[in-house]
Scaffold this motif. Structure first.
Motif, PDB file in Angstrom:
ATOM      1  N   CYS A 105     -11.796  -1.394 -19.834  1.00 41.29           N
ATOM      2  CA  CYS A 105     -11.595  -2.011 -19.771  1.00 41.29           C
ATOM      3  C   CYS A 105     -10.303  -2.889 -20.566  1.00 41.29           C
ATOM      4  N   GLY A 106      -9.951  -1.636 -21.049  1.00 39.58           N
ATOM      5  CA  GLY A 106      -8.777  -2.223 -22.738  1.00 39.58           C
ATOM      6  C   GLY A 106      -9.276  -2.709 -22.948  1.00 39.58           C
ATOM      7  N   GLN A 107     -10.807  -2.405 -23.374  1.00 41.17           N
ATOM      8  CA  GLN A 107     -11.471  -3.686 -24.699  1.00 41.17           C
ATOM      9  C   GLN A 107     -12.114  -2.918 -26.034  1.00 41.17           C
ATOM     10  N   GLU A 108     -11.935  -3.384 -26.470  1.00 38.81           N
ATOM     11  CA  GLU A 108     -12.951  -2.675 -27.929  1.00 38.81           C
ATOM     12  C   GLU A 108     -13.955  -1.926 -27.465  1.00 38.81           C
ATOM     13  N   GLN A 109     -14.176  -0.975 -28.146  1.00 37.78           N
ATOM     14  CA  GLN A 109     -15.358  -0.424 -28.131  1.00 37.78           C
ATOM     15  C   GLN A 109     -16.833  -0.175 -29.175  1.00 37.78           C
ATOM     16  N   HIS A 110     -17.658  -0.777 -28.610  1.00 37.62           N
ATOM     17  CA  HIS A 110     -19.045  -1.205 -29.721  1.00 37.62           C
ATOM     18  C   HIS A 110     -18.868  -2.062 -30.178  1.00 37.62           C
ATOM     19  N   ALA A 111     -18.887  -2.977 -29.713  1.00 38.43           N
ATOM     20  CA  ALA A 111     -18.418  -4.330 -29.514  1.00 38.43           C
ATOM     21  C   ALA A 111     -19.100  -5.946 -29.403  1.00 38.43           C
ATOM     22  N   ALA A 112     -19.872  -6.409 -29.634  1.00 44.15           N
ATOM     23  CA  ALA A 112     -20.575  -7.373 -28.862  1.00 44.15           C
ATOM     24  C   ALA A 112     -19.489  -8.548 -27.937  1.00 44.15           C
ATOM     25  N   SER A 113     -18.448  -8.748 -29.182  1.00 44.32           N
ATOM     26  CA  SER A 113     -17.127  -9.513 -28.590  1.00 44.32           C
ATOM     27  C   SER A 113     -16.392  -8.908 -28.389  1.00 44.32           C
ATOM     28  N   PRO A 114     -15.995  -8.200 -27.255  1.00 44.31           N
ATOM     29  CA  PRO A 114     -14.696  -6.778 -27.805  1.00 44.31           C
ATOM     30  C   PRO A 114     -13.460  -8.013 -27.380  1.00 44.31           C
ATOM     31  N   ARG A 115     -12.672  -6.903 -27.921  1.00 45.73           N
ATOM     32  CA  ARG A 115     -11.232  -7.317 -28.296  1.00 45.73           C
ATOM     33  C   ARG A 115     -10.261  -7.288 -27.072  1.00 45.73           C
ATOM     34  N   PHE A 116      -9.108  -7.129 -26.737  1.00 40.86           N
ATOM     35  CA  PHE A 116      -8.425  -6.738 -25.869  1.00 40.86           C
ATOM     36  C   PHE A 116      -7.842  -6.069 -26.206  1.00 40.86           C
ATOM     37  N   LEU A 117      -7.500  -4.980 -25.807  1.00 40.12           N
ATOM     38  CA  LEU A 117      -6.313  -3.977 -26.536  1.00 40.12           C
ATOM     39  C   LEU A 117      -5.428  -3.921 -27.084  1.00 40.12           C
ATOM     40  N   LYS A 118      -4.104  -5.431 -26.501  1.00 42.34           N
ATOM     41  CA  LYS A 118      -3.112  -5.811 -27.357  1.00 42.34           C
ATOM     42  C   LYS A 118      -3.517  -6.169 -28.781  1.00 42.34           C
ATOM     43  N   GLU A 119      -4.461  -6.973 -28.859  1.00 40.78           N
ATOM     44  CA  GLU A 119      -4.942  -7.128 -29.753  1.00 40.78           C
ATOM     45  C   GLU A 119      -5.183  -5.568 -31.457  1.00 40.78           C
ATOM     46  N   MET A 120      -5.685  -5.761 -30.740  1.00 44.56           N
ATOM     47  CA  MET A 120      -6.106  -4.348 -31.384  1.00 44.56           C
ATOM     48  C   MET A 120      -4.874  -3.172 -32.111  1.00 44.56           C
ATOM     49  N   ILE A 121      -4.480  -3.145 -31.248  1.00 43.32           N
ATOM     50  CA  ILE A 121      -3.067  -2.536 -31.435  1.00 43.32           C
ATOM     51  C   ILE A 121      -2.091  -3.230 -32.300  1.00 43.32           C
ATOM     52  N   ARG A 122      -1.836  -4.741 -32.127  1.00 44.23           N
ATOM     53  CA  ARG A 122      -1.060  -5.160 -32.740  1.00 44.23           C
ATOM     54  C   ARG A 122      -2.399  -5.599 -34.628  1.00 44.23           C
ATOM     55  N   GLU A 123      -3.213  -5.725 -34.973  1.00 50.43           N
ATOM     56  CA  GLU A 123      -4.653  -5.837 -35.718  1.00 50.43           C
ATOM     57  C   GLU A 123      -3.944  -4.261 -36.299  1.00 50.43           C
ATOM     58  N   ILE A 124      -3.990  -3.615 -36.005  1.00 49.40           N
ATOM     59  CA  ILE A 124      -3.966  -1.494 -36.144  1.00 49.40           C
ATOM     60  C   ILE A 124      -2.061  -1.359 -37.146  1.00 49.40           C
ATOM     61  N   HIS A 125      -1.202  -2.044 -36.107  1.00 46.88           N
ATOM     62  CA  HIS A 125       0.257  -1.793 -36.482  1.00 46.88           C
ATOM     63  C   HIS A 125       0.085  -2.326 -37.241  1.00 46.88           C
ATOM     64  N   LEU A 126      -0.230  -3.523 -37.234  1.00 49.71           N
ATOM     65  CA  LEU A 126       0.332  -4.449 -39.042  1.00 49.71           C
ATOM     66  C   LEU A 126      -0.359  -4.014 -40.026  1.00 49.71           C
ATOM     67  N   PHE A 127      -1.506  -3.413 -39.554  1.00 43.47           N
ATOM     68  CA  PHE A 127      -2.624  -3.039 -41.162  1.00 43.47           C
ATOM     69  C   PHE A 127      -1.348  -1.951 -41.747  1.00 43.47           C
TER      70      PHE A 127
END
Length: 174
Positions: A105-127
């Motif tokens: 579904c384009g969401q973070e794995q292994h999380a109680a409240s998974p974030r969507f793919l676009k937020e994760m991409i942005r987080e990794i890119h900016l980090f």
């Protein structure tokens, strides 16, 4: 299809047969630390491979670089809360590409409240930008990418590429 489209296809090496030998330049076997050496000795000619992330994989990158410096090495890992930190480790270990796998579904794995793919991409890119290593590694994301605009959104958020799977199966009426 990957050969005709001049793109790459990730595949499980258990399904490899000699019939695919003419197409190894567009194939990316997804290998494990335990089996990659044997597979590469048995089936030479790949331009790119993917190793599944696990602790200590950095040593395998060094071993591969010493033997096949022209080989493009991708590290496959789940898109989870530890992804940015592991991406930094892999960038410093000189991985060429990191392939992050979100859920279907384009969401973070292994999380109680998974974030969507676009937020994760942005987080990794900016980090990785903050750590001054972003230009050293390519970032590929997969999972939940089903429409053309998802590709553009992923690129805008910081992805260098995306991998798609389910839309291909739908197009083939599977």
């Amino acid at each position: 299809a990957a050969h005709e489209l001049d793109t790459m296809i990730y595949f499980n090496p258990d399904y490899y047969s000699e019939n695919f030998a003419p197409y190894v330049e567009c194939m990316v076997p997804c290998l494990l630390k335990a089996n990659y050496r044997h597979f590469l000795e048995t089936v030479p000619g790949f331009q790119m491979i993917e190793l599944r992330y696990e602790p200590g994989i950095e040593a395998e990158l060094a071993w591969l670089r010493a033997r096949q410096p022209e080989l493009i090495i991708s590290i496959g890992m789940p898109l989870d809360s530890e992804a940015a930190g592991r991406a930094l480790e892999m960038a410093r270990a000189e991985a060429d590409t990191i392939h992050f796998y979100a859920d279907d579904c384009g969401q973070e794995q292994h999380a109680a409240s998974p974030r969507f793919l676009k937020e994760m991409i942005r987080e990794i890119h900016l980090f990785l930008l903050d750590q001054n290593v972003r230009n050293q590694v390519n970032l590929i994301f997969s999972g939940g990418i089903a429409m053309a605009e998802h590709v553009a959104k992923a690129t805008i958020c910081g992805a260098d590429g995306v991998a798609i799977d389910i839309p291909l199966l739908i197009a083939l009426e599977c």
